[in-house]
Design a protein around this motif. Sequence first.
Motif, PDB file in Angstrom:
ATOM      1  N   MET A   1      48.918 -78.156  59.970  1.00 31.02           N
ATOM      2  CA  MET A   1      47.530 -78.308  59.604  1.00 31.02           C
ATOM      3  C   MET A   1      46.923 -79.424  60.452  1.00 31.02           C
ATOM      4  O   MET A   1      47.492 -80.492  60.602  1.00 31.02           O
ATOM      5  N   ALA A   2      45.785 -79.200  61.001  1.00 29.84           N
ATOM      6  CA  ALA A   2      45.114 -80.179  61.857  1.00 29.84           C
ATOM      7  C   ALA A   2      44.522 -81.315  61.029  1.00 29.84           C
ATOM      8  O   ALA A   2      44.078 -81.106  59.901  1.00 29.84           O
ATOM      9  N   ARG A   3      44.552 -82.486  61.625  1.00 27.24           N
ATOM     10  CA  ARG A   3      43.971 -83.640  60.938  1.00 27.24           C
ATOM     11  C   ARG A   3      42.473 -83.690  61.203  1.00 27.24           C
ATOM     12  O   ARG A   3      42.006 -83.393  62.295  1.00 27.24           O
ATOM     13  N   LYS A   4      41.741 -84.080  60.193  1.00 25.40           N
ATOM     14  CA  LYS A   4      40.298 -84.208  60.328  1.00 25.40           C
ATOM     15  C   LYS A   4      39.972 -85.563  60.951  1.00 25.40           C
ATOM     16  O   LYS A   4      40.656 -86.548  60.711  1.00 25.40           O
ATOM     17  N   LYS A   5      38.929 -85.594  61.744  1.00 22.97           N
ATOM     18  CA  LYS A   5      38.469 -86.859  62.308  1.00 22.97           C
ATOM     19  C   LYS A   5      37.835 -87.689  61.206  1.00 22.97           C
ATOM     20  O   LYS A   5      37.184 -87.160  60.305  1.00 22.97           O
ATOM     21  N   GLN A   6      38.031 -89.003  61.303  1.00 25.33           N
ATOM     22  CA  GLN A   6      37.405 -89.885  60.345  1.00 25.33           C
ATOM     23  C   GLN A   6      35.914 -89.965  60.634  1.00 25.33           C
ATOM     24  O   GLN A   6      35.496 -89.993  61.785  1.00 25.33           O
ATOM     25  N   LYS A   7      35.146 -89.996  59.578  1.00 23.13           N
ATOM     26  CA  LYS A   7      33.707 -90.123  59.742  1.00 23.13           C
ATOM     27  C   LYS A   7      33.355 -91.575  60.035  1.00 23.13           C
ATOM     28  O   LYS A   7      33.906 -92.487  59.444  1.00 23.13           O
ATOM     29  N   VAL A   8      32.446 -91.774  60.951  1.00 24.61           N
ATOM     30  CA  VAL A   8      31.974 -93.106  61.281  1.00 24.61           C
ATOM     31  C   VAL A   8      30.861 -93.461  60.303  1.00 24.61           C
ATOM     32  O   VAL A   8      29.911 -92.702  60.135  1.00 24.61           O
ATOM     33  N   SER A   9      31.008 -94.604  59.675  1.00 24.56           N
ATOM     34  CA  SER A   9      30.008 -95.037  58.710  1.00 24.56           C
ATOM     35  C   SER A   9      28.719 -95.423  59.430  1.00 24.56           C
ATOM     36  O   SER A   9      28.736 -96.183  60.393  1.00 24.56           O
ATOM     37  N   THR A  10      27.616 -94.907  58.975  1.00 27.02           N
ATOM     38  CA  THR A  10      26.319 -95.248  59.564  1.00 27.02           C
ATOM     39  C   THR A  10      25.574 -96.257  58.700  1.00 27.02           C
ATOM     40  O   THR A  10      24.439 -96.599  58.996  1.00 27.02           O
ATOM     41  N   GLU A  11      26.242 -96.739  57.640  1.00 25.02           N
ATOM     42  CA  GLU A  11      25.608 -97.718  56.773  1.00 25.02           C
ATOM     43  C   GLU A  11      25.628 -99.110  57.389  1.00 25.02           C
ATOM     44  O   GLU A  11      24.741 -99.900  57.151  1.00 25.02           O
ATOM     45  N   HIS A  12      26.672 -99.404  58.172  1.00 28.50           N
ATOM     46  CA  HIS A  12      26.828-100.698  58.810  1.00 28.50           C
ATOM     47  C   HIS A  12      27.124-100.521  60.288  1.00 28.50           C
ATOM     48  O   HIS A  12      27.707 -99.528  60.694  1.00 28.50           O
ATOM     49  N   VAL A  13      26.726-101.500  61.069  1.00 25.33           N
ATOM     50  CA  VAL A  13      27.046-101.541  62.492  1.00 25.33           C
ATOM     51  C   VAL A  13      27.903-102.778  62.700  1.00 25.33           C
ATOM     52  O   VAL A  13      27.616-103.842  62.146  1.00 25.33           O
ATOM     53  N   LEU A  14      28.969-102.653  63.487  1.00 27.70           N
ATOM     54  CA  LEU A  14      29.889-103.762  63.708  1.00 27.70           C
ATOM     55  C   LEU A  14      29.527-104.515  64.986  1.00 27.70           C
ATOM     56  O   LEU A  14      29.193-103.909  66.004  1.00 27.70           O
ATOM     57  N   PHE A  15      29.611-105.843  64.921  1.00 29.76           N
ATOM     58  CA  PHE A  15      29.290-106.701  66.052  1.00 29.76           C
ATOM     59  C   PHE A  15      30.405-107.711  66.276  1.00 29.76           C
ATOM     60  O   PHE A  15      31.039-108.166  65.333  1.00 29.76           O
TER      61      PHE A  15
END
Length: 75
Positions: free
Chosen positions: A1-15
């Motif tokens: 079974m293929a692994r799903k890509k993790q969703k990137v959170s759009t609530e926060h941006v990392l700096f």
Amino acid sequence: MARKKQKVSTEHVLFDVLYDDGSRSSNRRVPASELEGPDGDDAARHVIEAQDREIAAMSGRPRGEIKSVKRSPIR
């Protein structure tokens, strides 16, 4: 079974933050809603400075001046 890509959170941006004393702080979270104004990523500096003031008030140790702020690379 293929692994799903993790969703990137759009609530926060990392700096990544570099301070005048040479110390570095990676992956600081800034709400994406704060970056929507005309200042764009420049607004992140103000948010991170406010976060640093809160941390300094709780810990009793002030943080140095911010030298530069840039977005963290997407993993």
